[in-house]
Design a protein around this motif. Structure first.
Motif, PDB file in Angstrom:
ATOM      1  N   ASP A   1       0.832  -1.198   0.000  1.00 31.93           N
ATOM      2  CA  ASP A   1       0.000   0.000   0.000  1.00 31.93           C
ATOM      3  C   ASP A   1       0.868   1.251   0.000  1.00 31.93           C
ATOM      4  OD1 ASP A   1      -2.257  -1.511  -0.002  1.00 31.93           O
ATOM      5  OD2 ASP A   1      -2.645  -1.348   2.148  1.00 31.93           O
ATOM      6  N   LYS A   2       0.227   2.369  -0.292  1.00 37.02           N
ATOM      7  CA  LYS A   2       0.935   3.631  -0.362  1.00 37.02           C
ATOM      8  C   LYS A   2       0.272   4.641   0.571  1.00 37.02           C
ATOM      9  CE  LYS A   2       2.236   2.847  -5.196  1.00 37.02           C
ATOM     10  NZ  LYS A   2       2.142   3.338  -6.594  1.00 37.02           N
ATOM     11  N   LYS A   3       1.099   5.512   1.124  1.00 36.92           N
ATOM     12  CA  LYS A   3       0.593   6.544   2.027  1.00 36.92           C
ATOM     13  C   LYS A   3      -0.310   7.510   1.275  1.00 36.92           C
ATOM     14  CE  LYS A   3       2.211  10.223   5.128  1.00 36.92           C
ATOM     15  NZ  LYS A   3       3.399  10.912   5.675  1.00 36.92           N
ATOM     16  N   ASN A   4      -1.418   7.887   1.921  1.00 38.45           N
ATOM     17  CA  ASN A   4      -2.359   8.875   1.371  1.00 38.45           C
ATOM     18  C   ASN A   4      -2.885   8.487  -0.011  1.00 38.45           C
ATOM     19  OD1 ASN A   4      -1.867  10.309   3.682  1.00 38.45           O
ATOM     20  ND2 ASN A   4      -0.561  11.839   2.738  1.00 38.45           N
ATOM     21  N   ASP A   5      -3.146   7.196  -0.213  1.00 35.29           N
ATOM     22  CA  ASP A   5      -3.680   6.722  -1.494  1.00 35.29           C
ATOM     23  C   ASP A   5      -4.867   5.809  -1.201  1.00 35.29           C
ATOM     24  OD1 ASP A   5      -4.118   6.086  -4.129  1.00 35.29           O
ATOM     25  OD2 ASP A   5      -2.374   4.777  -4.332  1.00 35.29           O
ATOM     26  N   TYR A   6      -5.969   6.413  -0.757  1.00 34.31           N
ATOM     27  CA  TYR A   6      -7.125   5.620  -0.323  1.00 34.31           C
ATOM     28  C   TYR A   6      -7.667   4.727  -1.425  1.00 34.31           C
ATOM     29  CZ  TYR A   6     -12.054   4.626   0.410  1.00 34.31           C
ATOM     30  OH  TYR A   6     -13.267   3.992   0.481  1.00 34.31           O
ATOM     31  N   PHE A   7      -7.986   5.298  -2.574  1.00 39.68           N
ATOM     32  CA  PHE A   7      -8.607   4.510  -3.632  1.00 39.68           C
ATOM     33  C   PHE A   7      -7.637   3.476  -4.210  1.00 39.68           C
ATOM     34  CE2 PHE A   7     -11.508   8.190  -3.707  1.00 39.68           C
ATOM     35  CZ  PHE A   7     -12.712   7.514  -3.615  1.00 39.68           C
TER      36      PHE A   7
ATOM     37  N   MET B   1      -6.657  17.775   1.822  1.00 40.57           N
ATOM     38  CA  MET B   1      -7.149  16.416   2.061  1.00 40.57           C
ATOM     39  C   MET B   1      -8.030  15.946   0.910  1.00 40.57           C
ATOM     40  SD  MET B   1     -10.232  14.807   3.062  1.00 40.57           S
ATOM     41  CE  MET B   1     -11.133  15.939   4.126  1.00 40.57           C
ATOM     42  N   LEU B   2      -8.990  16.777   0.510  1.00 40.49           N
ATOM     43  CA  LEU B   2      -9.897  16.395  -0.573  1.00 40.49           C
ATOM     44  C   LEU B   2      -9.138  16.203  -1.882  1.00 40.49           C
ATOM     45  CD1 LEU B   2     -12.966  18.723   0.150  1.00 40.49           C
ATOM     46  CD2 LEU B   2     -12.835  16.248   0.487  1.00 40.49           C
TER      47      LEU B   2
ATOM     48  N   ILE C   1     -11.242   4.742   7.992  1.00 35.99           N
ATOM     49  CA  ILE C   1     -10.001   5.138   7.344  1.00 35.99           C
ATOM     50  C   ILE C   1      -9.367   6.229   8.200  1.00 35.99           C
ATOM     51  CG2 ILE C   1      -8.924   6.048   5.269  1.00 35.99           C
ATOM     52  CD1 ILE C   1     -10.251   3.316   4.868  1.00 35.99           C
ATOM     53  N   ASP C   2      -8.163   5.951   8.695  1.00 39.04           N
ATOM     54  CA  ASP C   2      -7.474   6.935   9.517  1.00 39.04           C
ATOM     55  C   ASP C   2      -7.115   8.160   8.672  1.00 39.04           C
ATOM     56  OD1 ASP C   2      -4.240   7.618  10.419  1.00 39.04           O
ATOM     57  OD2 ASP C   2      -5.865   7.851  11.861  1.00 39.04           O
ATOM     58  N   PRO C   3      -7.522   9.356   9.086  1.00 45.82           N
ATOM     59  CA  PRO C   3      -7.308  10.546   8.248  1.00 45.82           C
ATOM     60  C   PRO C   3      -5.865  10.998   8.158  1.00 45.82           C
ATOM     61  CG  PRO C   3      -8.323  11.157  10.335  1.00 45.82           C
ATOM     62  CD  PRO C   3      -8.314   9.661  10.290  1.00 45.82           C
ATOM     63  N   MET C   4      -4.983  10.477   9.010  1.00 53.30           N
ATOM     64  CA  MET C   4      -3.585  10.896   8.968  1.00 53.30           C
ATOM     65  C   MET C   4      -2.843  10.265   7.793  1.00 53.30           C
ATOM     66  SD  MET C   4      -2.872  13.127  11.241  1.00 53.30           S
ATOM     67  CE  MET C   4      -1.093  12.998  11.368  1.00 53.30           C
ATOM     68  N   HIS C   5      -2.991   8.940   7.644  1.00 53.36           N
ATOM     69  CA  HIS C   5      -2.248   8.224   6.605  1.00 53.36           C
ATOM     70  C   HIS C   5      -3.149   7.403   5.687  1.00 53.36           C
ATOM     71  CE1 HIS C   5       1.498   9.312   8.609  1.00 53.36           C
ATOM     72  NE2 HIS C   5       0.946   8.943   9.750  1.00 53.36           N
ATOM     73  N   PHE C   6      -4.468   7.515   5.865  1.00 51.02           N
ATOM     74  CA  PHE C   6      -5.438   6.772   5.078  1.00 51.02           C
ATOM     75  C   PHE C   6      -5.341   5.272   5.338  1.00 51.02           C
ATOM     76  CE2 PHE C   6      -5.755  10.170   1.452  1.00 51.02           C
ATOM     77  CZ  PHE C   6      -5.995  11.132   2.408  1.00 51.02           C
ATOM     78  N   ASP C   7      -4.844   4.873   6.517  1.00 48.94           N
ATOM     79  CA  ASP C   7      -4.780   3.457   6.865  1.00 48.94           C
ATOM     80  C   ASP C   7      -6.176   2.938   7.171  1.00 48.94           C
ATOM     81  OD1 ASP C   7      -2.037   3.298   6.629  1.00 48.94           O
ATOM     82  OD2 ASP C   7      -1.677   3.865   8.720  1.00 48.94           O
ATOM     83  N   ARG C   8      -6.430   1.679   6.817  1.00 46.36           N
ATOM     84  CA  ARG C   8      -7.725   1.058   7.077  1.00 46.36           C
ATOM     85  C   ARG C   8      -7.774   0.545   8.517  1.00 46.36           C
ATOM     86  NH1 ARG C   8     -11.855  -0.351   4.038  1.00 46.36           N
ATOM     87  NH2 ARG C   8     -10.699   0.537   2.290  1.00 46.36           N
ATOM     88  N   VAL C   9      -8.878   0.815   9.207  1.00 46.95           N
ATOM     89  CA  VAL C   9      -9.088   0.352  10.581  1.00 46.95           C
ATOM     90  C   VAL C   9     -10.225  -0.651  10.558  1.00 46.95           C
ATOM     91  CG1 VAL C   9      -9.665   1.039  12.938  1.00 46.95           C
ATOM     92  CG2 VAL C   9      -8.335   2.586  11.486  1.00 46.95           C
ATOM     93  N   ASP C  10      -9.930  -1.912  10.938  1.00 44.04           N
ATOM     94  CA  ASP C  10     -10.954  -2.947  10.895  1.00 44.04           C
ATOM     95  C   ASP C  10     -11.275  -3.448  12.293  1.00 44.04           C
ATOM     96  OD1 ASP C  10      -8.894  -4.684  11.615  1.00 44.04           O
ATOM     97  OD2 ASP C  10      -8.600  -5.446   9.575  1.00 44.04           O
ATOM     98  N   HIS C  11     -12.056  -4.524  12.355  1.00 45.73           N
ATOM     99  CA  HIS C  11     -12.548  -5.038  13.634  1.00 45.73           C
ATOM    100  C   HIS C  11     -11.411  -5.487  14.543  1.00 45.73           C
ATOM    101  CE1 HIS C  11     -15.089  -7.705  16.247  1.00 45.73           C
ATOM    102  NE2 HIS C  11     -15.887  -6.666  16.124  1.00 45.73           N
ATOM    103  N   ASP C  12     -10.377  -6.101  13.972  1.00 44.49           N
ATOM    104  CA  ASP C  12      -9.228  -6.529  14.777  1.00 44.49           C
ATOM    105  C   ASP C  12      -8.535  -5.345  15.430  1.00 44.49           C
ATOM    106  OD1 ASP C  12      -9.648  -9.170  14.282  1.00 44.49           O
ATOM    107  OD2 ASP C  12      -8.043  -9.402  12.800  1.00 44.49           O
TER     108      ASP C  12
END
Length: 428
Positions: free
Chosen positions: A46-52, A146-147, A262-273
């Protein structure tokens, strides 16, 4: 004593060795977590700040796992380009999220942005900026960056992502009626931030993003309501926010459709774990933990002497909040037992306060655009000139230069500077 970062730093500067040790330890812990996150991101490709892009690469990994292939990062990037193709007119032919066949790309998720919270985050993290006439623009600049980082690649491809900006309603909400002290510890909105809320809405119009709010409700409730409706419509949902309250909406692993953050700092995904790792309980029990431990940010005191870890331990032992209070006499530790018995009624009220309302009536919801069903909540067609003019009017030079550079490299609606031939008839 207080363990606030600023207080610790001040105490350490004054020579308090214990405060200095705690401050250094916390700083080092943050650095370790950042490095762990970077390595995990690198391992996933994955890449930083690359949500899509990260979303598409995640789908590619799922397909590779089902097909038994490892899949290189370059293959995943190719897959991300394939998955990110225009979906404006292809929803009917794209595989629904409800279909468990992971060999097929899932329908594009609905991205819900906790905009009011992000405005405050941008305000406090960016130095004060002003237009030449004195209009404050610091928070506006942060939101626009951000947008732009989030959406511009998709927009330049002619795509219309499913994105919604959720706003807090200006004024008291239903929680203040239940508990007048709710958020009473917060001061008034800074004077130089007040005018920027309207400017952020103007920016959303320039981007073409849907805006939604609800009279008497917070943005969290708007997000909860839209998320529920989207899941019922068969759409995955990603919530762009760092608010712990919204973690209650995250679905268990394997759930289809799913809700993630989605963490707004680095666009990391936050899941149930991640919820379990941080709070010690699954997402559907997080409200119980917050009610017991309290939430200083919202002026919810909780039960004295019970923090998040103790709350999680008690809930694991007794199962539910109601069961815990029913058997409070059996709690061995005297202070915990007394605190639970004395504050049971208050904690149950706090549980209502932290519960997100996911059923806001339709007549309470206001939107910048008319829509029918969650799948139709798409951005309007991108008008680069409209956005460029907004940046120019607001004197957001960094955003303007970035947009111009991206337009030039993409060749989309880019107007090059006049040539010398065009200048020849201009009198100087």
């Amino acid at each position: 004593s207080s363990t606030n970062k600023d207080v610790l730093e001040a105490m350490a500067s004054a020579g308090n060795e214990m405060a200095a040790c705690i401050y250094k330890f916390r700083k080092l812990s943050r650095e370790v977590k950042r490095e762990e996150r970077r390595l995990e991101q690198q391992e996933r490709g994955d890449k930083k700040n690359d949500y899509f892009g990260n979303l598409a690469r995640s789908d590619a990994r799922k397909r590779n796992a089902v097909s038994g292939g490892e899949g290189s990062s370059s293959e995943n990037d190719d897959n991300s380009q394939q998955v990110n193709k225009t979906t404006t007119a292809t929803d009917a032919t794209t595989t629904s999220v409800g279909n468990n066949n992971n060999n097929n790309p899932r329908r594009e998720p609905l991205l819900l942005i906790d905009t009011s919270a992000y405005i405050y985050r941008a305000y406090h993290s960016i130095p004060p900026l002003h237009r030449s006439d004195g209009t404050p623009t610091g928070a506006l600049h942060g939101v626009c960056r951000m947008l732009q980082n989030l959406l511009l690649t998709r927009l330049l491809k002619g795509e219309r992502p499913r994105v919604v900006l959720a706003f807090d309603f200006k004024g008291p909400n239903f929680r203040h009626e239940m508990y007048p002290e709710y958020k009473a510890n917060r001061g008034p909105c800074p004077e130089d931030l007040v005018p920027q809320f309207a400017l952020v809405r103007d920016a959303a119009e320039a981007f073409g993003v849907v805006q939604v709010e609800a009279a008497g409700y917070e943005a969290d409730d708007v997000i909860a309501t839209l998320a529920r409706q989207a899941v019922e419509d068969g759409l995955d949902v990603d919530i762009f926010s760092g608010d712990k309250d919204l973690m209650q909406l995250i679905t268990p692993l394997g759930a289809e459709p799913s809700v993630h953050m989605i963490d707004p700092m680095h666009f990391d995904r936050v899941d149930h774990d991640d919820v379990i790792k941080k709070w010690g309980v699954p997402s559907d029990m997080l409200g119980d933990v917050l009610a017991l431990a309290g939430d200083a940010a919202d002026n919810i005191p909780g039960a004295p002497g019970i923090g998040p870890k103790i709350a999680a331990t008690l809930l694991h032992e007794y199962g539910t909040l109601s069961n815990l209070f029913a058997q409070a006499d059996n709690v061995k530790q005297k202070k915990r037992r007394e605190s639970l018995i004395e504050n049971a009624e208050k904690v149950l009220l706090f549980r209502e306060l932290v519960t997100l309302d996911d059923s806001i009536p339709a007549n309470k919801m206001t939107s910048s655009t008319l829509f029918q069903g969650m799948s139709s909540l798409r951005m309007s067609s991108f008008d680069s000139n409209r956005l460029f003019d907004f940046y120019k009017r607001m004197e957001l030079n960094a955003c303007q230069n970035q947009l111009q550079s991206r337009l030039r490299s993409s060749g989309v609606n880019y107007k090059p500077p006049p040539s010398s031939e065009e200048y020849k008839n201009v009198p100087f």
